[in-house]
Design an enzyme around this catalytic site. Structure first.
Site, short mmCIF file in Angstrom:
data_model
loop_
_atom_site.label_atom_id
_atom_site.label_comp_id
_atom_site.label_asym_id
_atom_site.label_seq_id
_atom_site.Cartn_x
_atom_site.Cartn_y
_atom_site.Cartn_z
N GLY A 1 96.00 29.71 1.55
CA GLY A 1 95.76 28.59 2.45
C GLY A 1 96.78 27.48 2.30
N GLU B 1 98.59 23.84 7.86
CA GLU B 1 97.63 22.95 8.50
C GLU B 1 98.13 22.62 9.90
OE1 GLU B 1 96.83 19.50 6.14
OE2 GLU B 1 96.26 20.69 4.39
N ILE C 1 95.01 31.08 8.87
CA ILE C 1 95.01 31.68 7.54
C ILE C 1 94.71 33.18 7.65
CG2 ILE C 1 94.03 31.59 5.21
CD1 ILE C 1 95.69 29.07 6.18
N GLN D 1 111.93 49.19 27.12
CA GLN D 1 112.95 49.42 28.14
C GLN D 1 113.25 50.92 28.26
OE1 GLN D 1 113.73 46.79 29.78
NE2 GLN D 1 115.14 47.76 31.22
N GLY E 1 110.72 52.62 30.25
CA GLY E 1 110.58 52.22 31.65
C GLY E 1 109.17 51.72 31.91
N GLU F 1 105.17 33.09 7.28
CA GLU F 1 105.85 33.05 5.98
C GLU F 1 107.27 32.51 6.11
OE1 GLU F 1 104.92 35.99 3.10
OE2 GLU F 1 103.12 36.62 4.15
N GLU G 1 113.94 29.98 11.82
CA GLU G 1 114.73 28.75 11.63
C GLU G 1 114.69 28.33 10.15
OE1 GLU G 1 112.48 29.35 14.00
OE2 GLU G 1 113.83 29.46 15.71
#
Lengths: 380, 261
Positions: free
Chosen positions: A124, A127, A157, A336, A339, A363, A367
């Site tokens: 946990g 938030e 969570i 793809q 199809g 996790e 970025e």
């Protein structure tokens, strides 16, 4: 250099692969549709020892390598990404912090039950206003006599719906940012521990993701994990290991999509030949095969570093970043290749496509992984 | 009680068999497994051990070093010891020479019950276990689908045309496992970890007290003349036209071309 799994790792991979193909894959679509927790599968995985692979024997685990565990997560996720993340959350996030930071007493109390699957773990941290930025955490723990009293709430969570134990992070010093966070071991039957309903998600639908709320929840002081105000360090260390396992999950999903696309390209006939004979399709298949192999090497290397006791923060971030982005790209590419059929719920590639997306987010988002990598490359 | 399981490593049932220019099977990239019927045999031995307690299971196999993988898996599933007959002179024989080598091995260890698979799925041979029992001169029951073992005897069920036959024999005895006997387990991770520490003994001709003439291609009564893949199946033919003519044509084709009536 040695690129081979050892005999033990191969046997574990083969067993988990065999089990996943026979017992999990046939019900994966059904689990995805119903969002039902795979109770029976988890029971069997517990009996086989899959819930305690990297936990040492003396604490009731299997005592195999971290790489064995990574290969198991890959194979589970190849059949069902939900099952993969349930086992990953339980092991990497719910059990490893106790192994790495717990007192001898905490290890003896919890690890044997976790490793045998008697109880399931969760983590946990997140938030509503503290996702990538844990400093904004608003769950507080205050000492009162022999207890900590905890108030606040967590969202998204994994495993919360079924977990018996949560590694919970809360502020113990309001004045400080990440240096005011501590970690706690919380059992689900604690008064004031409230589990929200399972979230309705795009993918990994059989994994029970819920909000947790704590209302004047009292836990004994001995349930503090590690030292006071060192929770952030525990969280980051735990996520470093977890990221390798999420890379393995992404790898399993990508592998499943790749296999579906390859098989389909051999069966589907257009312009008088299987589409796999057409260059346009071959390029997709070649790209997938190459990048999945690259993702696997990055992931196994990060796991190997961890097994050797070497630093792996950067490599874990690289593996997770590369494998998760490859999974998203190639599950889309697999549709793809299929199809119009790939767009239909009847074909499992759409499930892989939906399951892949979260690996770029949880996790540590892509970025954040880039941030970790850049910090390690530039400033270490 | 001592149980011996006869085990053969075979190609995966899903393996695609290909031949090289000399008509030898190409073994690269082929996945190997424990012969499925031998896996039933092993599972049964483990169940007997779980029920009776004081049982030692020894798995015996013959073949290249690659077979060690199959033996390790058997040890991981729950066997106690294993023996691999690994010697070039033992290879290239037939069911007779395989049985001679295996029975000579078994004579060196105590046994009450021998369990094998009823057939090997690679070459379709179903003789070796039977021949071993003949050489050792012990009773045998084949194609067993249910087995009850007591201290000095066993009751084996087998499916016959009119129903089930139950045969009781005293130990030592040999049985062969048929599909339906049990559902083999997955090797648990604890078992995989323990398997490394269990005994895997490798024996050669010298350990068996046999001569080169008795084993391998020298001792064989059978010789493989050639190997070839079955001809690819042609697409079915559809007869069109009047039903009465079709039936006549169909009968003629079945008699003259397919030669099955």
């Amino acid at each position: 250099m040695n690129f081979n799994l050892n005999e033990e790792q191969k046997m574990i991979r083969d067993m988990v692969r065999h089990f996943a193909e026979n017992e999990i894959k046939p019900v994966a679509d059904q689990l995805d549709r119903s969002g039902e927790f795979p109770t029976e599968i988890m029971k069997k995985l517990s009996e086989l020892g899959v819930l305690g692979i990297p936990i040492p024997e003396e604490y009731g685990g299997i005592g195999s390598s971290f790489l064995s565990y990574i290969v198991a997560i890959e194979e589970l996720s190849r059949a069902c990404a939900s099952t993969g993340v349930i086992v990953e959350t339980h092991t990497s996030l719910g059990s490893e912090p106790i192994l790495d930071f717990g007192t001898e007493e905490q290890k003896r109390k919890y690890l044997p039950r976790l490793a045998s699957g008697q109880i399931i773990g969760s983590f946990g941290l997140t938030e509503s206003n503290a996702g990538s930025d844990a400093a904004g955490m608003q769950t507080f723990a205050v000492i009162d006599g022999d207890d900590y009293v905890i108030n606040g709430s967590k969202i998204f969570i994994s495993n919360a719906g079924i977990a018996d134990l949560t590694i919970l992070f809360a502020k113990t010093d309001k004045e400080k940012g990440v240096k005011g966070i501590s970690a706690f071991i919380v059992e689900k039957n604690t008064l004031g521990y409230i589990v929200g309903p399972p979230e309705d998600k795009l993918g990994i639908r059989a994994s029970q993701t819920c909000a947790l709320t704590f209302e004047d929840m009292r836990i004994p002081r001995e349930n503090l994990l590690g030292k006071v105000n060192e929770g952030f360090k525990i969280a980051m260390h735990t996520l470093d290991g977890g990221r390798i396992a999420i890379a393995a999950q992404a790898l399993g999903i990508a592998q499943a999509a790749f296999e579906a696309a390859s098989e389909y390209s051999k069966q589907r006939v257009q312009f008088g030949q299987p589409i796999g004979k057409l260059q346009g399709i071959q390029w997709h298949i070649a790209d997938m095969a190459t990048e999945i192999q690259a993702a696997r090497l990055l992931t196994y290397q990060a796991a190997w570093l961890k097994d050797q006791g070497l630093r792996y923060t950067k490599e874990a971030a690289m593996a997770k970043l590369f494998a998760s982005e490859a999974a998203s790209r190639f599950t889309s590419r697999a549709i793809q290749v299929h199809g119009g059929y790939g767009f239909m719920m009847e074909y499992p590639v759409q499930r892989h496509y939906r399951d892949a997306k979260i690996t770029e987010i949880y996790e540590g988002t892509s970025e954040i992984q880039r941030m970790v990598i850049a910090n390690n490359v530039l400033f270490r | 009680m001592n149980i011996i399981v006869l085990l053969k490593q075979t190609f995966d049932t899903e393996a695609k068999i290909q031949l090289d220019s000399n008509n030898n099977v190409i073994t690269d990239n082929i996945q190997y497994i424990i012969n499925p019927y031998d896996e039933f045999a092993l599972e049964e031995a483990i169940r007997i051990k779980e029920k009776l307690g004081d049982v030692i299971i020894t798995v015996v196999s013959m073949g290249p070093r690659k077979v060690e993988e199959a033996l390790r898996q058997a040890l991981a599933m729950g066997a106690d010891k294993s023996i691999l007959l690994n010697d070039e002179v033992l290879f290239g024989g037939d069911e007779h020479t395989a049985a001679v080598a295996l029975s000579q091995t078994i004579k060196q260890i105590p046994y009450d019950l021998i369990i094998g698979g009823q057939v090997a799925i690679d070459d379709g041979s179903g003789q070796v276990a039977i021949r071993v029992a003949e050489i050792l001169d012990i009773p045998q029951v084949n194609l067993v689908t249910k087995l009850d073992v007591e201290n000095n005897k066993l009751a084996a069920h087998r499916q016959v045309e009119v129903g089930t036959e139950v045969i009781e024999v005293f130990l030592p005895a040999m049985i062969t496992a048929q599909k339906g006997l049990n559902e083999p387990r997955y090797p648990a991770l604890k078992g995989i970890m323990q398997a490394k520490k269990k005994e895997l003994k490798i024996l050669g001709l010298a350990d068996l007290g046999l001569t080169e003439n008795q084993v391998g291609s020298n001792g064989a009564n059978l010789k493989v003349i050639s190997t070839f893949l079955p001809a690819p199946r042609n697409a079915g033919r559809i007869l069109s036209g009047e039903i009465s003519e079709n039936v006549q044509e169909l009968v003629r084709l079945l008699r003259e071309e397919a030669k099955i009536i």
